[in-house]
Design an enzyme around this catalytic site. Structure first.
Site, PDB file in Angstrom:
ATOM      1  NE  ARG A 162      -3.674  -2.316   0.204  1.00 20.89           N
ATOM      2  CZ  ARG A 162      -3.323  -3.399  -0.504  1.00 20.89           C
ATOM      3  NH1 ARG A 162      -2.178  -3.517  -1.106  1.00 20.89           N
ATOM      4  NH2 ARG A 162      -4.179  -4.655  -0.468  1.00 20.89           N
ATOM      5  CB  SER A 232      -9.303  -2.702   3.860  1.00 22.98           C
ATOM      6  OG  SER A 232      -9.767  -3.865   3.302  1.00 22.98           O
ATOM      7  CD  GLU A 328      -5.649  -0.402   2.255  1.00 26.07           C
ATOM      8  OE1 GLU A 328      -6.308  -0.690   1.025  1.00 26.07           O
ATOM      9  OE2 GLU A 328      -5.405  -1.462   2.886  1.00 26.07           O
TER      10      GLU A 328
END
Length: 345
Positions: A162, A232, A328
Site C-alpha cells: 500500500r 479496508s 489505508e
C-alpha cells in the site's frame, strides 16, 4: 474566496455530507494543466480526485476538486503477452471485466476493487495474493506546473505494501495520466487466499477465479452505494516474527503470512475482531458487522465520527496486541491531505 457550496457527497464513497468551493472535470491533459494553473493562480488549494473511494473528508474542502477523467484503453499483443495502456480515469473493475471479455488474463484477483485506474499505483492496490506491482509495466505522470510528461518504470514507482513514490515525491503538483500493464499469455492462477484455495489449479478458469473473488468481496464487504464506506480502513500490519509468535501462543488460529524478509503480515480485521468490535458504533460511524476492517457511515456520520471511531479501534488493538494500526484511507482536511496517523494519535 467563494463559499463552500458544491456537495461532495457523490464524490466520496463514505457518502459524507461535505462540500468544496468548486469541482472541475478534466478529460484531457491540457484541461488538467489549465484547471490546475487557474486554481493555483488564485492561491486556492487543489485536490486531484478519482472516484473518491479511498478518501475520508474530515471537513469541507476550501478549494477546487479536480476530477481526473482521462479515458482510453489501448492493447498491443506480443508473442509473450499483452501490453495495455490505460487512461487514469477508467474504472478499475470495468477494466478487469473488459480484459476478461477480450480473453486477456491476469487481473482476476483484483476484481471489484473500487476506484479509478489512476489511483491504483498510488496505493499499489492488491487483493488475494496479487498487487498492482506484479502486473504494472510503467506509470505516466504529468508535471502540472511544467506541463511535462514523466515516464516511470515499475522500479521507479518504488512500490511497497500500500505504498509508492506517488505518496511522497509525486504527491502534490503531479497527476497520473495513464498506467501501463503487462499481462503474460501463460496464465498461472494465484489461489492462496480465501475460497480461492478450494479451487483446483489444474482445471480452474480465469472466469471462475473472477467469479469467486467477486462473490467473496460482495459477501463480506458492504456496497458503498448502499452503505457509505471506503473498503479496508486499516492496512494489515507487518510485525517481527517474535511479535507474531508471542500472539500465536495465546491465539493459535491467528491468520499470519510470512514475508520474504522474515517479518510476518497479520490480518488487521482479525485483530479488530478479537477486540469484539464488530457492530460497535460511535456517533454516526460503526464497525461493519461482517468485516471488522471496514468502518461505515451508519447514520449521517460526519468525518469527525469516523475519525473518533478509527482512533478508538486503533487504541483497542494497541492495548490488546501492542500493534499500532495504520490507516489505508487518505485523510483530507480543508486545505488538502493530512497525515492520517498524526490525526489518530
Amino acid at each position: 474566496m467563494a463559499p463552500s457550496v458544491i456537495s461532495l457527497r457523490s464524490h466520496n464513497s463514505f457518502s459524507l455530507s461535505v462540500s468544496a468551493s468548486c469541482i472541475k472535470v478534466a478529460d484531457t491533459q491540457d484541461k488538467l494543466i489549465e484547471e490546475w494553473r487557474v486554481a493555483s493562480a488564485s492561491q486556492e488549494p487543489v485536490l486531484l480526485l478519482g472516484e473518491g473511494s479511498n478518501v475520508l473528508f474530515l471537513e469541507d474542502f476550501l478549494g477546487t476538486i479536480l476530477l481526473n477523467r482521462l479515458k482510453g484503453i489501448d492493447i498491443r499483443e506480443e508473442s509473450d503477452g499483452w501490453y495495455l495502456h490505460v487512461g487514469a480515469g477508467e474504472n478499475w473493475h470495468q477494466l478487469v471485466e473488459y480484459t476478461l471479455k477480450c480473453g486477456i488474463t491476469g487481473l482476476e484477483n483484483l476484481a471489484l476493487i473500487p476506484g479509478c485506474v489512476g489511483s491504483a499505483p498510488i496505493q499499489n492496490i492488491g487483493a488475494y495474493g496479487i498487487e498492482l506491482q506484479h502486473v504494472c509495466d510503467y506509470v505516466e505522470l504529468l508535471d502540472l506546473t511544467e506541463g511535462k510528461t514523466i515516464h516511470l518504470t515499475t522500479e521507479e514507482c518504488q512500490f511497497g505494501y500500500r505504498e509508492s513514490i506517488f505518496k511522497h515525491q509525486y504527491r502534490y503538483g503531479f497527476a497520473i495520466t495513464a498506467v501501463g500493464i503487462f499481462l503474460k499469455k501463460e496464465w498461472n492462477p494465484v489461489l492462496n487466499y480465501g475460497d480461492l484455495a478450494k479451487l483446483n489449479p489444474a482445471t480452474v478458469t480465469p472466469q471462475q477465479v473472477f467469479d469467486s473473488v467477486c462473490h467473496m468481496r460482495r459477501s463480506k464487504l458492504p456496497d458503498p452505494v448502499v452503505t457509505g464506506n471506503a473498503g479496508s480502513f486499516f492496512k494489515n500490519p507487518i510485525v517481527t516474527k517474535q511479535h507474531a509468535d508471542s500472539i500465536l501462543r495465546e491465539y493459535p488460529n491467528m491468520p499470519q503470512y510470512l514475508q520474504a524478509d522474515g517479518n510476518v503480515k497479520l490480518a488487521a480485521g482479525w485483530l479488530i475482531d478479537q477486540c469484539k468490535l464488530k457492530g460497535f458504533q460511535l456517533g454516526g460511524a460503526a464497525v461493519h458487522e461482517q468485516q471488522a476492517l471496514v468502518l461505515i457511515n451508519k447514520s449521517n456520520a460526519k468525518g469527525s465520527d469516523i475519525v473518533e471511531l478509527a482512533r478508538y479501534v486503533r487504541n483497542q488493538v494497541a492495548a490488546k496486541f501492542s500493534i499500532q494500526l495504520e490507516p489505508e484511507v487518505r485523510f483530507i482536511a480543508a486545505h488538502g491531505e493530512v497525515n492520517a496517523i498524526e490525526v489518530l494519535s
